[in-house]
Design an enzyme around this catalytic site. Sequence first.
Site, PDB file in Angstrom:
ATOM      1  N   ASP A  70     -79.194  37.442  39.389  1.00  0.00           N
ATOM      2  CA  ASP A  70     -79.362  38.800  39.922  1.00  0.00           C
ATOM      3  C   ASP A  70     -78.444  39.100  41.100  1.00  0.00           C
ATOM      4  O   ASP A  70     -78.547  40.165  41.714  1.00  0.00           O
ATOM      5  CB  ASP A  70     -80.815  39.014  40.369  1.00  0.00           C
ATOM      6  CG  ASP A  70     -81.738  39.328  39.206  1.00  0.00           C
ATOM      7  OD1 ASP A  70     -81.242  39.767  38.155  1.00  0.00           O
ATOM      8  OD2 ASP A  70     -82.960  39.133  39.345  1.00  0.00           O
ATOM      9  N   ARG A  99     -84.718  34.854  44.103  1.00  0.00           N
ATOM     10  CA  ARG A  99     -83.586  35.611  44.645  1.00  0.00           C
ATOM     11  C   ARG A  99     -83.247  35.239  46.095  1.00  0.00           C
ATOM     12  O   ARG A  99     -82.197  35.661  46.600  1.00  0.00           O
ATOM     13  CB  ARG A  99     -83.857  37.114  44.549  1.00  0.00           C
ATOM     14  CG  ARG A  99     -84.000  37.638  43.128  1.00  0.00           C
ATOM     15  CD  ARG A  99     -83.814  39.146  43.081  1.00  0.00           C
ATOM     16  NE  ARG A  99     -82.442  39.530  43.457  1.00  0.00           N
ATOM     17  CZ  ARG A  99     -82.039  40.789  43.587  1.00  0.00           C
ATOM     18  NH1 ARG A  99     -82.898  41.781  43.394  1.00  0.00           N
ATOM     19  NH2 ARG A  99     -80.781  41.072  43.920  1.00  0.00           N
ATOM     20  N   ARG A 101     -91.940  45.797  47.468  1.00  0.00           N
ATOM     21  CA  ARG A 101     -91.032  44.760  47.959  1.00  0.00           C
ATOM     22  C   ARG A 101     -90.994  44.757  49.492  1.00  0.00           C
ATOM     23  O   ARG A 101     -91.747  44.031  50.141  1.00  0.00           O
ATOM     24  CB  ARG A 101     -89.623  44.958  47.379  1.00  0.00           C
ATOM     25  CG  ARG A 101     -89.566  44.882  45.837  1.00  0.00           C
ATOM     26  CD  ARG A 101     -89.813  43.482  45.310  1.00  0.00           C
ATOM     27  NE  ARG A 101     -89.689  43.405  43.872  1.00  0.00           N
ATOM     28  CZ  ARG A 101     -88.544  43.246  43.204  1.00  0.00           C
ATOM     29  NH1 ARG A 101     -87.417  43.141  43.878  1.00  0.00           N
ATOM     30  NH2 ARG A 101     -88.527  43.186  41.893  1.00  0.00           N
ATOM     31  N   HIS A 125     -88.264  49.790  43.871  1.00  0.00           N
ATOM     32  CA  HIS A 125     -87.380  49.928  45.025  1.00  0.00           C
ATOM     33  C   HIS A 125     -87.145  51.411  45.271  1.00  0.00           C
ATOM     34  O   HIS A 125     -87.099  52.216  44.333  1.00  0.00           O
ATOM     35  CB  HIS A 125     -86.016  49.282  44.770  1.00  0.00           C
ATOM     36  CG  HIS A 125     -85.915  47.843  45.133  1.00  0.00           C
ATOM     37  ND1 HIS A 125     -84.980  46.999  44.576  1.00  0.00           N
ATOM     38  CD2 HIS A 125     -86.602  47.084  46.020  1.00  0.00           C
ATOM     39  CE1 HIS A 125     -85.105  45.784  45.095  1.00  0.00           C
ATOM     40  NE2 HIS A 125     -86.087  45.818  45.977  1.00  0.00           N
ATOM     41  N   CYS A 156     -77.844  49.784  42.440  1.00  0.00           N
ATOM     42  CA  CYS A 156     -78.240  48.377  42.601  1.00  0.00           C
ATOM     43  C   CYS A 156     -77.027  47.467  42.681  1.00  0.00           C
ATOM     44  O   CYS A 156     -77.043  46.451  43.381  1.00  0.00           O
ATOM     45  CB  CYS A 156     -79.147  47.941  41.456  1.00  0.00           C
ATOM     46  SG  CYS A 156     -80.812  48.625  41.503  1.00  0.00           S
TER      47      CYS A 156
END
Length: 276
Positions: A70, A95, A140, A169, A269
């Site tokens: 990612d 991540r 998040r 997000h 992103c």
Amino acid sequence: MPDSRVPRPRRFLVCEPRHFAVQYAINPWMHPDHHVDPGLAHGQWQALIRAYRAHGHTVDVVDPVSDLPDMVFAANCALVLAGRVFGSYFLAPQRRPESLAYESWFKTAGFDVYRPASVCEGEGDLVPVGDYVLAGTGFRTTREAHHEVQEFFGVPVVSLQLVDPRFYHLDTALFVLDDGKGGGEANIAYYPEAFSPGSREVLTRLFPDAVIATREDAMTFGLNSVSDGRHVFISPRATALADQLDRHGYAPVPVDLSEFHKAGGGIKCCTQEIRS
């Protein structure tokens, strides 16, 4: 109005999707049985970089790390304002090593990097616009991180509650049309139903002329877009939103990043902005 929109050159940081894959599920879009076509993903990413450069923007590239699929989603690595870097601390353990990889790039490029003590996922949940930083929470980034951001930058932070896990997000539910730094009026586009009632009221007060997106456009990652004040790099499937933007004087630039939708990401992103 169409002739009054003036683009402002930007500096973007991206990461080649050499190792991009869906190997785990940390948001509702991700399914480990989703097959990613590496060649198609790389071609789509290259098309985005070409589009940025063709419109006068500078693009820096960080080297990918083999076991971080990612890492291509560069927006999550930091928030950069006035040459100061507020780093990331990911919620998902898978991540977290990305933070160090990006920190290394920033330090090599001459930046100091602040490491947050609370979960914070960079521009995924932190959106500078006008005199504020809009800050998402609910899935998040934590409210404690919002406080850290305000103390670090000395910029008012407006907390916004996300309520739909599909829009985990802030940058999946809202993007900046004009940041107000180039002489234009600060404005945004967003999908109201992604936010709590109180947060919707806040956005209405701050941005009464905002462009309101439909659920269909939001679900096609139409709000995971990047604007330079005139050109809006946007999912080609977000047709109603693109029509609205055109009527408001913006120039939609369709870029297909559909392979990255399989991991819950899109144009924004994959794009970190370095604001000097």
